[in-house]
Scaffold this motif. Structure first.
Motif, PDB file in Angstrom:
ATOM      1  N   THR A 102      -1.313  -1.781 -13.343  1.00  9.61           N
ATOM      2  CA  THR A 102      -1.014  -1.066 -12.086  1.00  9.61           C
ATOM      3  C   THR A 102      -0.915  -2.032 -10.904  1.00  9.61           C
ATOM      4  N   LEU A 103      -1.794  -3.040 -10.889  1.00  4.57           N
ATOM      5  CA  LEU A 103      -1.756  -4.038  -9.818  1.00  4.57           C
ATOM      6  C   LEU A 103      -0.428  -4.788  -9.819  1.00  4.57           C
ATOM      7  N   ARG A 104       0.020  -5.203 -10.993  1.00  4.36           N
ATOM      8  CA  ARG A 104       1.277  -5.937 -11.094  1.00  4.36           C
ATOM      9  C   ARG A 104       2.453  -5.051 -10.672  1.00  4.36           C
ATOM     10  N   TYR A 105       2.390  -3.775 -11.025  1.00  2.00           N
ATOM     11  CA  TYR A 105       3.452  -2.846 -10.644  1.00  2.00           C
ATOM     12  C   TYR A 105       3.464  -2.632  -9.133  1.00  2.00           C
ATOM     13  N   ASP A 106       2.289  -2.463  -8.548  1.00  2.00           N
ATOM     14  CA  ASP A 106       2.224  -2.246  -7.095  1.00  2.00           C
ATOM     15  C   ASP A 106       2.731  -3.469  -6.332  1.00  2.00           C
ATOM     16  N   LEU A 107       2.409  -4.666  -6.808  1.00  2.03           N
ATOM     17  CA  LEU A 107       2.893  -5.880  -6.146  1.00  2.03           C
ATOM     18  C   LEU A 107       4.411  -5.979  -6.228  1.00  2.03           C
ATOM     19  N   PHE A 108       4.953  -5.701  -7.396  1.00  2.00           N
ATOM     20  CA  PHE A 108       6.415  -5.736  -7.525  1.00  2.00           C
ATOM     21  C   PHE A 108       7.061  -4.677  -6.646  1.00  2.00           C
ATOM     22  N   LEU A 109       6.478  -3.480  -6.627  1.00  2.00           N
ATOM     23  CA  LEU A 109       7.051  -2.401  -5.819  1.00  2.00           C
ATOM     24  C   LEU A 109       7.013  -2.745  -4.334  1.00  2.00           C
ATOM     25  N   SER A 110       5.939  -3.394  -3.890  1.00  5.03           N
ATOM     26  CA  SER A 110       5.856  -3.777  -2.475  1.00  5.03           C
ATOM     27  C   SER A 110       6.922  -4.809  -2.117  1.00  5.03           C
ATOM     28  N   ARG A 111       7.189  -5.760  -3.005  1.00  5.25           N
ATOM     29  CA  ARG A 111       8.236  -6.761  -2.750  1.00  5.25           C
ATOM     30  C   ARG A 111       9.609  -6.117  -2.779  1.00  5.25           C
ATOM     31  N   LEU A 112       9.786  -5.130  -3.648  1.00  2.00           N
ATOM     32  CA  LEU A 112      11.070  -4.431  -3.702  1.00  2.00           C
ATOM     33  C   LEU A 112      11.327  -3.649  -2.417  1.00  2.00           C
TER      34      LEU A 112
END
Length: 235
Positions: free
Chosen positions: A84-94
């Protein structure tokens, strides 16, 4: 002596004025060169704001894909918090790439217009999977297939950002060089005009000095002739 002293003072002030103006022009050239370096540094800062979001988005995408692949294919039970952390970081950069300042520059490129809607639509579908506690393994496997299919689009965004930065740098560098050349040419032209004016003033002063001496010589000759005539009359 007074005439010679006056001429010396005139030449002194003329030389002082010319030297002062030449020094001012030289300082102007140095200032323009310094301004050029400052502008170049500011250009680098602006281009970083375009390139960095795309690079960071791709990096977080790769890290999320790796974490998702481990969660699907590893025999070790997945860590939901890490995924979930990795997904949230990617989503924030997107989101930053989509809504940040870089979008104003990259939005006109066809690569951006093609890839960004796909990633946004995928993120909306991925939210439903990532919000499950714990995530459904089959849903994660399907999500991994989608992520692998989107890898090329994410890479295209980074390449588009690099290309746009290179284009901006080239355009701004050419514009800066053109402006600098115009300023330098104008400054050199002013220096040439100043020197020409100084030479013209010096020649004018020399000619006036020669005419003055000629008039003085004529006046001296007339006085001498007058004195001779007066002596003759007295005799």
């Amino acid at each position: 002596m007074p005439d010679g002293a006056g001429r010396g003072r005139y030449l002194f002030w003329l030389a002082l004025g010319v030297s002062t103006m030449a020094a001012a022009m030289a300082v102007l050239l140095v200032v323009e060169m310094g301004q050029r370096r400052v502008v170049q540094r500011s250009i680098g800062l602006r281009t970083d704001s375009i390139n960095a979001p795309a690079v960071e988005c791709e990096r977080e995408f790769l890290l999320f894909r790796q974490a998702l692949d481990n969660a699907v294919n590893s025999r070790v039970p997945p860590d939901p918090e890490q995924l979930t952390l990795r997904y949230d970081l990617f989503l924030s950069r997107l989101v930053l790439l989509r809504d940040g300042s870089a979008a104003a520059v990259l939005g006109e490129r066809p690569e951006y217009q093609s890839a960004m809607p796909k990633l946004t639509q995928w993120a909306m579908a991925a939210d439903a999977v990532m919000l499950q506690t714990p995530p459904d393994p089959r849903a994660l496997a399907g999500l991994l297939v989608q992520v692998n299919a989107l890898a090329a689009d994410v890479r295209v965004l980074t390449l588009a950002a690099n290309s746009q930065v290179a284009h901006l740098l080239e355009h701004q560098a050419l514009e800066l060089l053109d402006q600098s050349e115009k300023i330098m040419a104008l400054t050199l032209g002013q220096m040439v005009v100043l020197l020409v004016a100084a030479v013209a003033l010096f020649r004018r002063h020399t000619r006036q000095e020669q005419e003055r001496r000629a008039l003085e010589q004529i006046s001296s000759d007339l006085r001498y002739a007058h004195d001779l005539a007066q002596i003759s009359l007295e005799k």
